[in-house]
Design an enzyme around this catalytic site. Structure first.
Site, PDB file in Angstrom:
ATOM      1  N   ASP A  87       0.766  -1.143   0.196  1.00 40.87           N
ATOM      2  CA  ASP A  87      -0.029  -0.008   0.024  1.00 40.87           C
ATOM      3  C   ASP A  87       0.884   1.066  -0.025  1.00 40.87           C
ATOM      4  O   ASP A  87       1.892   1.283   0.645  1.00 40.87           O
ATOM      5  CB  ASP A  87      -0.830   0.122   1.158  1.00 40.87           C
ATOM      6  CG  ASP A  87      -2.190   1.177   1.168  1.00 40.87           C
ATOM      7  OD1 ASP A  87      -3.180   0.362   0.971  1.00 40.87           O
ATOM      8  OD2 ASP A  87      -1.703   1.992   0.942  1.00 40.87           O
ATOM      9  N   ILE A  88       0.493   2.260  -0.729  1.00 38.68           N
ATOM     10  CA  ILE A  88       1.337   3.547  -1.016  1.00 38.68           C
ATOM     11  C   ILE A  88       1.162   4.322   0.296  1.00 38.68           C
ATOM     12  O   ILE A  88       2.134   5.200   0.613  1.00 38.68           O
ATOM     13  CB  ILE A  88       0.887   4.120  -2.040  1.00 38.68           C
ATOM     14  CG1 ILE A  88       1.975   5.003  -2.614  1.00 38.68           C
ATOM     15  CG2 ILE A  88      -0.273   4.952  -2.060  1.00 38.68           C
ATOM     16  CD1 ILE A  88       1.771   5.763  -4.083  1.00 38.68           C
ATOM     17  N   HIS A 114     -10.251  -4.887  -3.608  1.00 36.95           N
ATOM     18  CA  HIS A 114      -8.723  -5.273  -3.036  1.00 36.95           C
ATOM     19  C   HIS A 114      -9.064  -5.679  -1.612  1.00 36.95           C
ATOM     20  O   HIS A 114     -10.103  -5.205  -0.819  1.00 36.95           O
ATOM     21  CB  HIS A 114      -8.102  -4.000  -3.202  1.00 36.95           C
ATOM     22  CG  HIS A 114      -8.735  -2.731  -2.557  1.00 36.95           C
ATOM     23  ND1 HIS A 114      -9.618  -2.068  -3.330  1.00 36.95           N
ATOM     24  CD2 HIS A 114      -8.467  -2.095  -1.262  1.00 36.95           C
ATOM     25  CE1 HIS A 114     -10.068  -0.974  -2.730  1.00 36.95           C
ATOM     26  NE2 HIS A 114      -9.397  -0.962  -1.269  1.00 36.95           N
ATOM     27  N   ASN A 133     -13.052  -2.996   2.145  1.00 37.66           N
ATOM     28  CA  ASN A 133     -14.030  -1.973   2.090  1.00 37.66           C
ATOM     29  C   ASN A 133     -15.049  -2.244   0.993  1.00 37.66           C
ATOM     30  O   ASN A 133     -14.541  -2.269  -0.202  1.00 37.66           O
ATOM     31  CB  ASN A 133     -13.421  -0.861   2.183  1.00 37.66           C
ATOM     32  CG  ASN A 133     -12.341  -0.551   3.358  1.00 37.66           C
ATOM     33  OD1 ASN A 133     -12.840  -0.995   4.583  1.00 37.66           O
ATOM     34  ND2 ASN A 133     -11.258   0.044   3.502  1.00 37.66           N
ATOM     35  N   GLY A 164     -15.349   3.450   3.580  1.00 35.42           N
ATOM     36  CA  GLY A 164     -14.048   3.846   3.398  1.00 35.42           C
ATOM     37  C   GLY A 164     -13.401   3.262   1.946  1.00 35.42           C
ATOM     38  O   GLY A 164     -12.173   3.395   1.909  1.00 35.42           O
ATOM     39  N   GLN A 165     -14.018   2.967   1.172  1.00 33.67           N
ATOM     40  CA  GLN A 165     -13.467   2.471  -0.072  1.00 33.67           C
ATOM     41  C   GLN A 165     -13.333   3.705  -1.030  1.00 33.67           C
ATOM     42  O   GLN A 165     -14.095   4.616  -1.094  1.00 33.67           O
ATOM     43  CB  GLN A 165     -14.651   1.404  -0.937  1.00 33.67           C
ATOM     44  CG  GLN A 165     -14.085   0.822  -2.122  1.00 33.67           C
ATOM     45  CD  GLN A 165     -14.659  -0.166  -2.822  1.00 33.67           C
ATOM     46  OE1 GLN A 165     -16.029  -0.348  -2.658  1.00 33.67           O
ATOM     47  NE2 GLN A 165     -14.345  -0.770  -3.944  1.00 33.67           N
ATOM     48  N   HIS A 172      -7.014  -5.771   1.971  1.00 32.67           N
ATOM     49  CA  HIS A 172      -5.827  -5.092   2.617  1.00 32.67           C
ATOM     50  C   HIS A 172      -5.360  -6.105   3.645  1.00 32.67           C
ATOM     51  O   HIS A 172      -6.137  -6.900   4.221  1.00 32.67           O
ATOM     52  CB  HIS A 172      -6.367  -4.063   3.726  1.00 32.67           C
ATOM     53  CG  HIS A 172      -6.925  -2.566   2.811  1.00 32.67           C
ATOM     54  ND1 HIS A 172      -6.139  -1.704   2.856  1.00 32.67           N
ATOM     55  CD2 HIS A 172      -8.028  -2.532   2.260  1.00 32.67           C
ATOM     56  CE1 HIS A 172      -6.878  -0.635   2.067  1.00 32.67           C
ATOM     57  NE2 HIS A 172      -8.037  -0.955   1.843  1.00 32.67           N
TER      58      HIS A 172
HETATM   59  P1  AMP Z   1      -9.821   1.655   0.171  1.00 33.40           P
HETATM   60  O1  AMP Z   1      -9.735   2.623   0.978  1.00 33.40           O
HETATM   61  O2  AMP Z   1      -9.995   0.482   0.635  1.00 33.40           O
HETATM   62  O3  AMP Z   1     -10.418   1.847  -1.179  1.00 33.40           O
HETATM   63  O4  AMP Z   1      -8.063   1.582  -0.153  1.00 33.40           O
HETATM   64  C1  AMP Z   1      -7.372   1.776  -1.262  1.00 33.40           C
HETATM   65  C2  AMP Z   1      -6.021   1.654  -0.789  1.00 33.40           C
HETATM   66  O5  AMP Z   1      -5.141   1.985  -1.909  1.00 33.40           O
HETATM   67  C3  AMP Z   1      -5.524   2.831   0.172  1.00 33.40           C
HETATM   68  O6  AMP Z   1      -5.000   2.254   1.439  1.00 33.40           O
HETATM   69  C4  AMP Z   1      -4.399   3.468  -0.728  1.00 33.40           C
HETATM   70  O7  AMP Z   1      -3.526   4.145   0.254  1.00 33.40           O
HETATM   71  C5  AMP Z   1      -4.009   2.573  -1.691  1.00 33.40           C
HETATM   72  N1  AMP Z   1      -3.569   3.041  -2.799  1.00 33.40           N
HETATM   73  C6  AMP Z   1      -4.016   4.030  -3.510  1.00 33.40           C
HETATM   74  N2  AMP Z   1      -3.175   4.333  -4.624  1.00 33.40           N
HETATM   75  C7  AMP Z   1      -2.214   3.449  -4.638  1.00 33.40           C
HETATM   76  C8  AMP Z   1      -1.094   3.096  -5.492  1.00 33.40           C
HETATM   77  N3  AMP Z   1      -0.720   3.982  -6.642  1.00 33.40           N
HETATM   78  N4  AMP Z   1      -0.239   1.881  -5.161  1.00 33.40           N
HETATM   79  C9  AMP Z   1      -0.525   1.480  -3.792  1.00 33.40           C
HETATM   80  N5  AMP Z   1      -1.629   1.668  -2.913  1.00 33.40           N
HETATM   81  C10 AMP Z   1      -2.430   2.680  -3.380  1.00 33.40           C
END
Ligand code: AMP
Length: 113
Positions: A31-32, A99, A86, A92-93, A101
């Protein structure tokens, strides 16, 4: 592949990510914005918008995500971890490609905020 979807592009290798595991169907990457010392995401390369979009044909794929989570967690040096999906903005999505986590490496409180 949905050309407007960030995670479809990561799955296709068009946007870089720190990959931890990859096969024909799945990708695990860090995760970024990590919320724990170990925080990675597992996505199917197939575009599914969210958990409520999982169809009968996807059951094996979602099961493989679970098994991959435990394998990559073990390789990451953790045995205790939390799996989170999510579903929808209020939950929180923020990225509308399903995906999982995987979070660990510290004590995690419950219930979530
Ligand atoms: P959600 O809030 O469940 O939709 O989670 C989306 C997740 O994607 C968040 O934890 C972000 O930090 C992560 N995210 C968004 N862009 C990227 C990216 N380019 N590379 C890795 N993780 C990312």
């Amino acid at each position: 592949m949905n050309s407007d979807c960030l995670f479809c592009k990561i799955g296709a290798g068009e946007i870089p990510a720190e990959k931890l595991y990859e096969d024909e169907e799945l990708l695990a990457f860090r995760d970024i914005a990590p919320q724990a010392p170990v925080h990675f995401l597992i996505i199917p390369k197939k575009h599914i918008q969210d958990p409520s979009g999982v169809g009968e044909d996807d059951e094996a794929l979602i099961g493989r995500m679970m098994r991959t989570a435990s394998k990559v967690a073990e390789k990451s040096g953790i045995s205790d971890y939390r799996l989170v999906f999510n579903n929808g903005a209020e939950a929180g999505q923020t990225v509308f490609h399903i995906h999982m986590h995987v979070l660990g490496g510290r004590s995690l409180s419950w219930p979530p905020g």
